[in-house]
Design an enzyme around this catalytic site. Structure first.
Site, PDB file in Angstrom:
ATOM      1  N   ASP A 112     -10.325  -7.736  16.159  1.00 20.60           N
ATOM      2  CA  ASP A 112      -9.600  -6.719  16.920  1.00 20.60           C
ATOM      3  C   ASP A 112      -8.157  -6.625  16.418  1.00 20.60           C
ATOM      4  O   ASP A 112      -7.610  -7.608  15.900  1.00 20.60           O
ATOM      5  CB  ASP A 112      -9.591  -7.074  18.407  1.00 20.60           C
ATOM      6  N   TYR A 137     -12.569 -20.105  16.594  1.00 26.30           N
ATOM      7  CA  TYR A 137     -11.411 -19.384  17.129  1.00 26.30           C
ATOM      8  C   TYR A 137     -10.584 -20.293  18.033  1.00 26.30           C
ATOM      9  O   TYR A 137     -11.109 -21.210  18.669  1.00 26.30           O
ATOM     10  CB  TYR A 137     -11.861 -18.191  17.976  1.00 26.30           C
ATOM     11  N   ASP A 195      -9.031  -7.572  27.622  1.00 26.36           N
ATOM     12  CA  ASP A 195      -7.763  -8.084  27.081  1.00 26.36           C
ATOM     13  C   ASP A 195      -6.633  -7.215  27.630  1.00 26.36           C
ATOM     14  O   ASP A 195      -6.853  -6.339  28.484  1.00 26.36           O
ATOM     15  CB  ASP A 195      -7.780  -8.126  25.547  1.00 26.36           C
ATOM     16  N   ARG A 205     -13.758 -11.858  23.726  1.00 24.27           N
ATOM     17  CA  ARG A 205     -13.275 -11.109  24.896  1.00 24.27           C
ATOM     18  C   ARG A 205     -14.284 -11.191  26.043  1.00 24.27           C
ATOM     19  O   ARG A 205     -13.915 -11.381  27.211  1.00 24.27           O
ATOM     20  CB  ARG A 205     -13.058  -9.639  24.526  1.00 24.27           C
TER      21      ARG A 205
END
Length: 311
Positions: A40, A68, A82, A179
């Site tokens: 993203d 991550y 988000d 997300r």
């Protein structure tokens, strides 16, 4: 000069994965560029840019796991999961401990079902989900099975309230939406949570500490260090078995022909139709698939310019 290989880009915030590809084409004068594993715009970290012949290997890089570091802000929810979407605040005060968060995390380890965010680039019926959502059209996001190999909570404050940040390290399979994970964790905790920061630490065997910032790439390019920009490839990068070609077989592969090959030569490692890399003089020459009934390897991809690999 068209390069053939992979550049490990440290993607900066505010740049989409597609914009990173366009940037590479313009600044490095590369005609054939793609990327592996979308990030993203707000996320940073490892984004693999595949150049030249390596674009045809992108699907194998994509299959690799990712790691991550994700920051979740508690007490908020968002239409996009988000800060980019319409954000709502939890009106009910709450207090949580890291132990309670750990209990919730246990539900997300292993193989789980995950709903794709409505605001994502996934296509349903030939239409991008985010485009339909922005137009106010009814959207039914698909559900996918993903694997969370490890999910660990980094140290945080002893009492978590509205606006507290929980930092997680996530090792997951391809196609995992962090997300969605943040939103689901917040829902289970009962307070809501959104993803407030995301860094991709690894993509397969490619690591953040070995990546280049855009300015570094441009400087090295201008200094003539062009080949040096390519990340070293080894056979673990692609997750495929491999076969060293015999003299003369490289020509057959370049013509798209099949090779006679016994299972014994392959050490019995391949199942029917399984793909493998075809290697000659430390270069990937092609990709083939083995068929035991015919004792042949059928060429599926042949590369005019071999891609250097550590064997």
């Amino acid at each position: 000069m068209q390069l053939h290989g992979v550049i490990n880009l440290h993607k900066p915030p505010g740049q989409s994965s597609h914009q990173a590809v366009v940037w590479c084409r313009r600044n490095l004068e590369q005609g054939k560029v793609g990327h592996v594993g979308t990030l993203d715009p707000g996320a940073t970290g490892v984004l693999l840019l595949v150049l030249g012949e390596a674009t045809r290997l992108a699907e194998y890089f994509t299959n690799q796991d990712k790691v991550y570091r994700a920051e979740l802000t508690l007490g908020y929810t968002s239409t996009t999961y988000d800060w980019e979407g319409e954000v709502s605040s939890n009106s009910q005060p709450f207090q949580l401990t890291p132990g309670e968060v750990e209990t919730a995390l246990e539900h997300f380890r292993g193989t789980i079902w995950q709903q794709v965010p409505v605001y994502s680039a996934v296509s349903v019926g030939g239409k991008r989900l985010y485009k339909m959502a922005r137009r106010g059209l009814p959207v039914k996001a698909p559900i996918r099975q993903v694997t969370i190999s490890s999910l660990s909570q980094l140290p945080s404050e002893p009492l978590l309230t509205q606006g507290s940040v929980v930092t997680l390290e996530v090792h997951c399979s391809k196609g995992t939406y962090i997300r969605s994970l943040a939103n689901d964790i917040g829902s289970l905790l009962g307070c809501g949570a959104l993803l407030s920061n995301l860094v991709r630490l690894t993509s397969g065997t490619f690591r953040l500490q070995d990546s280049y910032f855009p300015d570094e790439i441009v400087n090295r390019w201008q200094e003539g260090q062009r080949e040096e920009l390519l990340a070293p490839l080894d056979l673990t990068n692609l997750g495929l078995s491999w076969l060293e070609l015999l003299p003369g077989e490289e020509v057959a592969i370049s013509r798209g022909q099949s090779l006679k090959c016994t299972k014994e030569r392959l050490n019995g490692l391949l199942s029917e139709g399984q793909e493998l890399l075809l290697i000659s003089q430390s270069k990937i020459i092609g990709v083939g698939a083995f068929y035991s009934a015919y004792q042949i390897i059928r060429t599926r991809k042949a590369f005019n310019n071999g891609i250097m690999v550590n064997v």
